[in-house]
Write a protein that holds these residues in place. Sequence first.
Motif, PDB file in Angstrom:
ATOM      1  N   ARG A  47      25.649  51.985   8.746  1.00 25.50           N
ATOM      2  CA  ARG A  47      26.852  52.662   9.230  1.00 25.50           C
ATOM      3  C   ARG A  47      26.487  53.856  10.122  1.00 25.50           C
ATOM      4  N   ILE A  48      25.359  54.478   9.860  1.00 26.45           N
ATOM      5  CA  ILE A  48      24.895  55.560  10.727  1.00 26.45           C
ATOM      6  C   ILE A  48      24.477  55.002  12.081  1.00 26.45           C
ATOM      7  N   ILE A  49      23.760  53.868  12.069  1.00 24.54           N
ATOM      8  CA  ILE A  49      23.391  53.231  13.335  1.00 24.54           C
ATOM      9  C   ILE A  49      24.652  52.846  14.116  1.00 24.54           C
ATOM     10  N   ALA A  50      25.659  52.363  13.394  1.00 21.40           N
ATOM     11  CA  ALA A  50      26.912  51.951  14.038  1.00 21.40           C
ATOM     12  C   ALA A  50      27.728  53.126  14.546  1.00 21.40           C
ATOM     13  N   GLY A  51      27.400  54.336  14.089  1.00 14.50           N
ATOM     14  CA  GLY A  51      28.172  55.508  14.471  1.00 14.50           C
ATOM     15  C   GLY A  51      29.415  55.695  13.636  1.00 14.50           C
ATOM     16  N   LEU A  52      29.515  54.972  12.514  1.00 18.87           N
ATOM     17  CA  LEU A  52      30.682  55.078  11.639  1.00 18.87           C
ATOM     18  C   LEU A  52      30.528  56.212  10.626  1.00 18.87           C
ATOM     19  N   GLU A  53      29.294  56.656  10.421  1.00 18.07           N
ATOM     20  CA  GLU A  53      29.015  57.820   9.577  1.00 18.07           C
ATOM     21  C   GLU A  53      28.025  58.715  10.301  1.00 18.07           C
ATOM     22  N   SER A  54      28.068  59.994   9.979  1.00 15.58           N
ATOM     23  CA  SER A  54      27.110  60.932  10.553  1.00 15.58           C
ATOM     24  C   SER A  54      25.982  61.175   9.565  1.00 15.58           C
ATOM     25  N   MET A  55      24.807  61.478  10.060  1.00 15.15           N
ATOM     26  CA  MET A  55      23.684  61.813   9.201  1.00 15.15           C
ATOM     27  C   MET A  55      23.730  63.301   8.857  1.00 15.15           C
ATOM     28  N   THR A  56      23.158  63.665   7.740  1.00 18.66           N
ATOM     29  CA  THR A  56      23.112  65.073   7.340  1.00 18.66           C
ATOM     30  C   THR A  56      22.030  65.812   8.122  1.00 18.66           C
ATOM     31  N   SER A  57      20.909  65.132   8.346  1.00 20.74           N
ATOM     32  CA  SER A  57      19.826  65.708   9.148  1.00 20.74           C
ATOM     33  C   SER A  57      18.987  64.581   9.723  1.00 20.74           C
ATOM     34  N   GLY A  58      18.147  64.930  10.693  1.00 28.21           N
ATOM     35  CA  GLY A  58      17.315  63.940  11.357  1.00 28.21           C
ATOM     36  C   GLY A  58      17.893  63.524  12.696  1.00 28.21           C
ATOM     37  N   SER A  59      17.309  62.505  13.291  1.00 29.01           N
ATOM     38  CA  SER A  59      17.786  62.026  14.590  1.00 29.01           C
ATOM     39  C   SER A  59      17.712  60.507  14.648  1.00 29.01           C
ATOM     40  N   MET A  60      18.634  59.917  15.400  1.00 32.29           N
ATOM     41  CA  MET A  60      18.636  58.472  15.615  1.00 32.29           C
ATOM     42  C   MET A  60      19.152  58.191  17.015  1.00 32.29           C
ATOM     43  N   SER A  61      18.438  57.332  17.727  1.00 32.47           N
ATOM     44  CA  SER A  61      18.812  57.040  19.104  1.00 32.47           C
ATOM     45  C   SER A  61      18.739  55.557  19.394  1.00 32.47           C
ATOM     46  N   ILE A  62      19.530  55.134  20.379  1.00 34.88           N
ATOM     47  CA  ILE A  62      19.486  53.776  20.912  1.00 34.88           C
ATOM     48  C   ILE A  62      19.148  53.868  22.389  1.00 34.88           C
ATOM     49  N   SER A  63      18.054  53.222  22.774  1.00 35.98           N
ATOM     50  CA  SER A  63      17.560  53.276  24.160  1.00 35.98           C
ATOM     51  C   SER A  63      17.412  54.717  24.638  1.00 35.98           C
ATOM     52  N   GLY A  64      16.990  55.601  23.738  1.00 34.45           N
ATOM     53  CA  GLY A  64      16.733  56.990  24.092  1.00 34.45           C
ATOM     54  C   GLY A  64      17.937  57.902  24.045  1.00 34.45           C
ATOM     55  N   HIS A  65      19.113  57.356  23.742  1.00 36.32           N
ATOM     56  CA  HIS A  65      20.331  58.166  23.700  1.00 36.32           C
ATOM     57  C   HIS A  65      20.750  58.402  22.247  1.00 36.32           C
ATOM     58  N   GLU A  66      20.964  59.655  21.902  1.00 35.19           N
ATOM     59  CA  GLU A  66      21.344  59.996  20.534  1.00 35.19           C
ATOM     60  C   GLU A  66      22.671  59.339  20.155  1.00 35.19           C
ATOM     61  N   ILE A  67      22.745  58.825  18.950  1.00 36.67           N
ATOM     62  CA  ILE A  67      23.981  58.222  18.452  1.00 36.67           C
ATOM     63  C   ILE A  67      24.933  59.329  18.025  1.00 36.67           C
ATOM     64  N   ASP A  68      26.128  59.350  18.612  1.00 35.57           N
ATOM     65  CA  ASP A  68      27.110  60.376  18.251  1.00 35.57           C
ATOM     66  C   ASP A  68      28.466  59.766  17.908  1.00 35.57           C
ATOM     67  N   GLY A  69      28.486  58.464  17.668  1.00 36.36           N
ATOM     68  CA  GLY A  69      29.727  57.782  17.311  1.00 36.36           C
ATOM     69  C   GLY A  69      29.623  56.307  17.648  1.00 36.36           C
ATOM     70  N   PRO A  70      30.678  55.529  17.369  1.00 37.29           N
ATOM     71  CA  PRO A  70      30.663  54.103  17.707  1.00 37.29           C
ATOM     72  C   PRO A  70      30.551  53.898  19.210  1.00 37.29           C
ATOM     73  N   GLY A  71      30.058  52.736  19.604  1.00 39.63           N
ATOM     74  CA  GLY A  71      29.930  52.444  21.021  1.00 39.63           C
ATOM     75  C   GLY A  71      29.899  50.959  21.289  1.00 39.63           C
ATOM     76  N   ALA A  72      30.217  50.576  22.518  1.00 39.23           N
ATOM     77  CA  ALA A  72      30.236  49.169  22.906  1.00 39.23           C
ATOM     78  C   ALA A  72      28.845  48.562  22.946  1.00 39.23           C
ATOM     79  N   ASP A  73      27.808  49.413  22.863  1.00 39.41           N
ATOM     80  CA  ASP A  73      26.438  48.905  22.850  1.00 39.41           C
ATOM     81  C   ASP A  73      26.054  48.309  21.505  1.00 39.41           C
ATOM     82  N   ARG A  74      26.951  48.449  20.502  1.00 38.19           N
ATOM     83  CA  ARG A  74      26.684  47.913  19.165  1.00 38.19           C
ATOM     84  C   ARG A  74      27.833  47.017  18.715  1.00 38.19           C
ATOM     85  N   GLY A  75      27.465  45.849  18.195  1.00 39.14           N
ATOM     86  CA  GLY A  75      28.439  44.968  17.562  1.00 39.14           C
ATOM     87  C   GLY A  75      28.135  44.902  16.085  1.00 39.14           C
TER      88      GLY A  75
END
Length: 267
Positions: free
Chosen positions: A65-93
Amino acid sequence: MMNVVDLRPYEEAAESKITAVDVSKVYSTKKSQFTALNRVSFHVNAHEFVSFVGPSGCGKSSLLRIIAGLESMTSGSMSISGHEIDGPGADRGMVFQSYTLFPWLTVRENIEFGLTLKGVPLFEKRAVADHFMELVGLHKFARSLPKELSGGMKQRVAIARALANNPEVLLMDEPFGALDPQTKNAMQELLLRIWEKEKTTVVFITHDIEEAIFLSQRVYVMQAHPGMIRKEIVVPRGLRSIDGVKDSEPFIKLKKEIISLIGDHHE
């Protein structure tokens, strides 16, 4: 079981599609806190099929759900193709265990739904839907409603709908968990063939160790309380080219290793 050739490209991908560094997730209530994920780090390469397995409470679904942008992380970082995940996006199904189809829409209309929202022209939308209905073997059911379909057929529609939007990453949360064993095996084989044709990066959550080994190039084994990655396992090249692979010695050996890792996670 039908003979399945080894479709998985094991060559090292040049691009890291998903990168997670020290991801933690803490759920807070008025009286207490619960750490679902504790400093989880991993990567998923472009076009790779990666599974996460582990006991209940290890945070697999929270991670997805964090990868999907449906939940936020408490700490740390996660990115897709170098862009930080900050919410849902069309790049993820995303495909869930429940079929999440619109019951009032036909198979075709369900698959076209995301394209309709994007304003894709009718002729293009129909061509995309035709392609994916053919890919999942449902072209003859284009006008059927979900209530007229079996569980496996509904999940094929859900997969086709997710892929029709051309996501960079397909996220799957126990998608075959509610299916009977025979249908489940057929869906696993179908998913591998779709993945080989579409080259979509797949992150797959499952509690089924056999399923994880059968589908994946790599498996992350997690432990619970708090949720952490215990080990990364590379599935050996060529394992799936064996007829009756799930009964083969290499498969059983790898399954026993993962069971052992999960079984003694409290040590």
